[in-house]
Design a protein around this motif. Structure first.
Motif, short mmCIF file in Angstrom:
data_model
loop_
_atom_site.label_atom_id
_atom_site.label_comp_id
_atom_site.label_asym_id
_atom_site.label_seq_id
_atom_site.Cartn_x
_atom_site.Cartn_y
_atom_site.Cartn_z
N ARG A 19 0.82 -1.21 0.00
CA ARG A 19 0.00 0.00 0.00
C ARG A 19 0.85 1.27 0.00
N ALA A 21 -8.08 0.12 -6.14
CA ALA A 21 -9.40 0.09 -5.48
C ALA A 21 -9.58 -1.22 -4.71
N ARG A 22 -9.14 -2.33 -5.32
CA ARG A 22 -9.26 -3.63 -4.65
C ARG A 22 -8.38 -3.68 -3.41
N GLU A 80 -7.69 -1.21 -1.46
CA GLU A 80 -8.37 -0.46 -0.40
C GLU A 80 -9.54 -1.25 0.18
N GLN A 81 -10.23 -2.01 -0.68
CA GLN A 81 -11.29 -2.89 -0.17
C GLN A 81 -10.71 -3.92 0.80
N LEU A 82 -9.55 -4.44 0.46
CA LEU A 82 -8.90 -5.43 1.31
C LEU A 82 -8.48 -4.83 2.65
N ARG A 83 -8.20 -3.53 2.67
CA ARG A 83 -7.82 -2.90 3.94
C ARG A 83 -8.97 -2.99 4.94
N ASP A 84 -10.20 -2.77 4.47
CA ASP A 84 -11.35 -2.89 5.37
C ASP A 84 -11.49 -4.31 5.91
N TRP A 85 -11.28 -5.30 5.03
CA TRP A 85 -11.35 -6.69 5.46
C TRP A 85 -10.22 -7.01 6.43
N VAL A 135 -12.08 -13.46 1.05
CA VAL A 135 -12.38 -12.36 0.12
C VAL A 135 -12.32 -12.84 -1.33
#
Length: 652
Positions: A133, A145-146, A148-153, A165
């Motif tokens: 990152r 974008a993917r 950043e989605q993984l950061r939430d997970w 995921v």
């Protein structure tokens, strides 16, 4: 080698908790909807119960429909010892751990400590995730974008398993956010205390039952062989399901591989780690880029050769020799730079160690070929892999099995040829194993038909595929599609696909046109589709019910004669006074055919026709051996019998 054959009826009347659990009055029948006692399952469970925790090896062939998963899990759960269960794939591993085990634990009211352990690439590496990152290595908007989605997970997950995921194996993000044996920093990692892989391994070490897959099992054995500790605990028993895959998996792990991905990952990781150290990136950037160029040059030099072949015959070609020299020079420039930077960070030190290891690997691929191994290569897309593979894993297996467990149980639906286990036990060096063979409970006489068309030329004939399809198209009309067409080569598959595109309106699902899981899903949903597949569709594929009512196999699946591993193994057998065809080629082909045929009937209510298009089934004496190794079913060479079969109403 002690051998026992069962037709599905147990010959042991000794009462046991295992036998009781599998009866009509037992806890499984009471607790599990749809569970039905099976004599073959009870016989297999009794054989496994007798082998648990006792020194020795059991090889158990269990025909399709026996229910071998419950047959080994019930004795393990009702016993008092510890065990490792190894499955063929991560999908089967998840199915066993997340579906089968919970149901059995509840039904049997057992509460052992259980653990699921996968290879390191299946877990989020927090250190590499942070670096990815921050490094700027990921530039594509969709990948950013993917990420950043993984950061939430990543903030929520408790296991770190990337399966949560649905991150595909071929995602370019996966190597950036998971670790490998090469790039893991171990105890020097700044996120070691939070490492999901370490937590999973600790849980496995403390468990009574650990579920792994074959790749992880043999990675553990290979580590022991090299003196680098272990991944798995010592237990009383190891059960190896889908054991027919073991000889090939073991040979990969007891050998060595140098791949384009290893080299590209080294260059990328060196940049990534250098980017976090002041002044280091400028030193690493150019030699890293030169390494990537060297990889591309070698891949281009190999491109003129077949996708798979003997490395000895290719490496001496002038263009390949030049590319190897350039690659060696690039590594020779990167290694000293990383050595100078090694004390600046644990990550750079790891990259230096990897660079030295890749230099040794490259030297091993250019030196004289050692005795007892074969060097070969394979290419795919822009990548290559150079392999050094032992011709036999028997000695390594015998040395290492006792390091994990005294008791080993190998089970699969396809381990014997004509009732004999000679090839399998010889490959693994377990000639003293006890063996048992339990036939499928499915009624093949009533629910299946073997059709062997007439008028098809020998597989070597240029017109083999067109004539084969002339015979297959009327069968597809009878079945209304709902078919697997299984091929021994992509060349035959592609020729057949072109013919079908011109001559049928049935929906076609062709391997390579979409990922395997999507292809299977679309086939199931079509209701009348025709799926064309090669090697990966011959095993591990379940389509239950009327969606699959026809399996067509183009040829008896003898391995290609120019396969480098096969050539070396046959020479070894010949040099030792054996018969390569009888001792290896024929039994290996029979086992492969049994896997393909096994796609047809997956449930006791399934019905279907098997079409074998190879005329050698009748014209060669060994055709009888293939026939004798298949489930006994009606045999016909008349198309009208196929039409009659599909017109016949189903009898429950």
């Amino acid at each position: 080698m002690k051998s026992t054959e069962h037709s599905g009826r147990s010959g042991n009347s000794r009462a046991s908790s295992v036998a009781a659990a599998l009866t009509a009055e037992g806890p499984l029948s009471r607790a599990l909807s749809g569970y039905a006692p099976r004599a073959g399952q009870q016989a297999l469970a009794e054989a496994i119960e007798g082998a648990l925790g006792r020194p020795g090896t059991l090889v158990a062939e269990a025909g399709t429909g026996i229910g071998k998963t419950f047959a080994y899990l019930v004795p393990i759960l009702l016993g008092s010892g510890s065990a490792i269960v190894s499955t063929g794939t991560r999908t089967l591993q998840d199915q066993l751990f997340k579906r089968d085990l919970p149901r059995l634990l509840e039904a049997l009211d057992r509460h052992p400590r259980i653990a699921l352990l996968k290879g390191r690439s299946n877990y989020l590496c927090l250190h590499r995730f942070d670096a990815a990152r921050q490094s700027g290595e990921v530039r594509a908007p969709a990948l950013l974008a993917r990420l950043e989605q993984l950061r939430d997970w990543a903030d929520r997950t408790t296991t770190g398993e990337l399966a949560e995921v649905a991150l595909r194996d071929d995602s370019p993000l996966r190597p950036l956010i998971s670790s490998s044996v090469d790039n893991c920093l171990g105890g020097d990692c700044p996120r070691y205390a939070d490492c999901y892989l370490v937590k999973a391994r600790r849980k496995a070490q403390d468990a009574d039952l650990v579920v792994v897959n074959h790749h992880l099992l043999f990675a553990d054995l290979a580590l022991k062989q090299e003196g680098f500790g272990e991944l798995l605990p010592a237990v009383g028993t190891v059960v190896v399901d889908e054991a027919h895959q073991v000889p090939e998996v073991a040979s990969r792990f007891f050998g060595a591989t140098l791949s384009s991905r290893q080299l590209i990952d080294l260059a990328r990781d060196a940049r990534l780690e250098a980017g976090a150290v002041s002044g280091a990136l400028v030193l690493v950037k150019d030699p890293g880029a030169e390494l990537e160029t060297g990889v591309a040059k070698l891949r281009l030099a190999i491109d003129r050769y077949p996708q798979r072949g003997s490395w000895e015959s290719v490496r001496v070609a002038p263009a390949v020799e030049e590319a190897l020299a350039a690659l060696d020079e690039a590594l020779g420039k990167l290694e000293p730079v990383l050595k100078e930077l090694a004390d600046r960070s644990a990550g750079l030190e790891s990259c230096w160690v990897r660079a030295r290891a890749r230099q040794r690997d490259l030297a091993g691929m250019t030196a004289r070929e050692p005795d007892g191994v074969v060097r070969w290569y394979e290419t795919s897309g822009k990548s290559f892999m150079l392999h050094l593979t032992p011709l036999s894993v028997a000695e390594a297996m015998n040395e290492l099995r006792d390091g994990i467990a005294p008791s080993w149980i190998f089970t699969s639906a396809t381990l014997s040829v004509g009732g004999r286990f000679d090839l399998f036990v010889r490959q693994l060096g377990i000639e003293d194993a006890a063996t048992v063979s339990i036939s499928s409970p499915f009624d093949y006489q009533e629910n299946a038909l073997l059709y062997h068309p007439t008028g098809i030329p020998q597989p070597s004939d240029p017109d083999f595929v067109p004539r084969m399809m002339d015979a297959v198209l009327p069968v597809l009309d009878c079945s209304g599609g709902r078919a697997f067409l299984l091929f021994t080569s992509h060349r035959n598959l592609n020729r057949a696909a072109e013919i079908l595109k011109r001559r049928t309106e049935l929906p076609l699902f062709i391997q390579g046109h979409m990922p395997r899981h999507r292809l299977l899903k679309a086939f199931r949903e079509s209701g009348n589709g025709v799926l064309l597949g090669a090697a990966s569709f011959w095993q591990g594929v379940d389509v239950i019910g009327a969606a699959l009512s026809l399996v067509v196999i183009d040829k008896l699946p003898f391995a290609p004669p120019d396969d480098p591993l096969l050539e070396a193994r046959l020479k070894q057998i010949r040099d030792s006074g054996g018969n390569p065809f009888v001792d290896y080629q024929l039994p290996a082909a029979v086992l492969a055919l049994k896997q393909g045929v096994g796609r047809l009937i997956r449930h006791d209510a399934d019905r279907g026709v098997l079409v074998l298009c190879d005329p050698r089934l009748e014209t060669k004496p060994y055709g009888r051996i293939f026939r004798a190794s298949l489930p006994a079913m009606p045999y016909s060479r008349e198309l009208r019998d196929v039409a009659r079969f599909f017109d016949r109403p189903h009898v429950a």
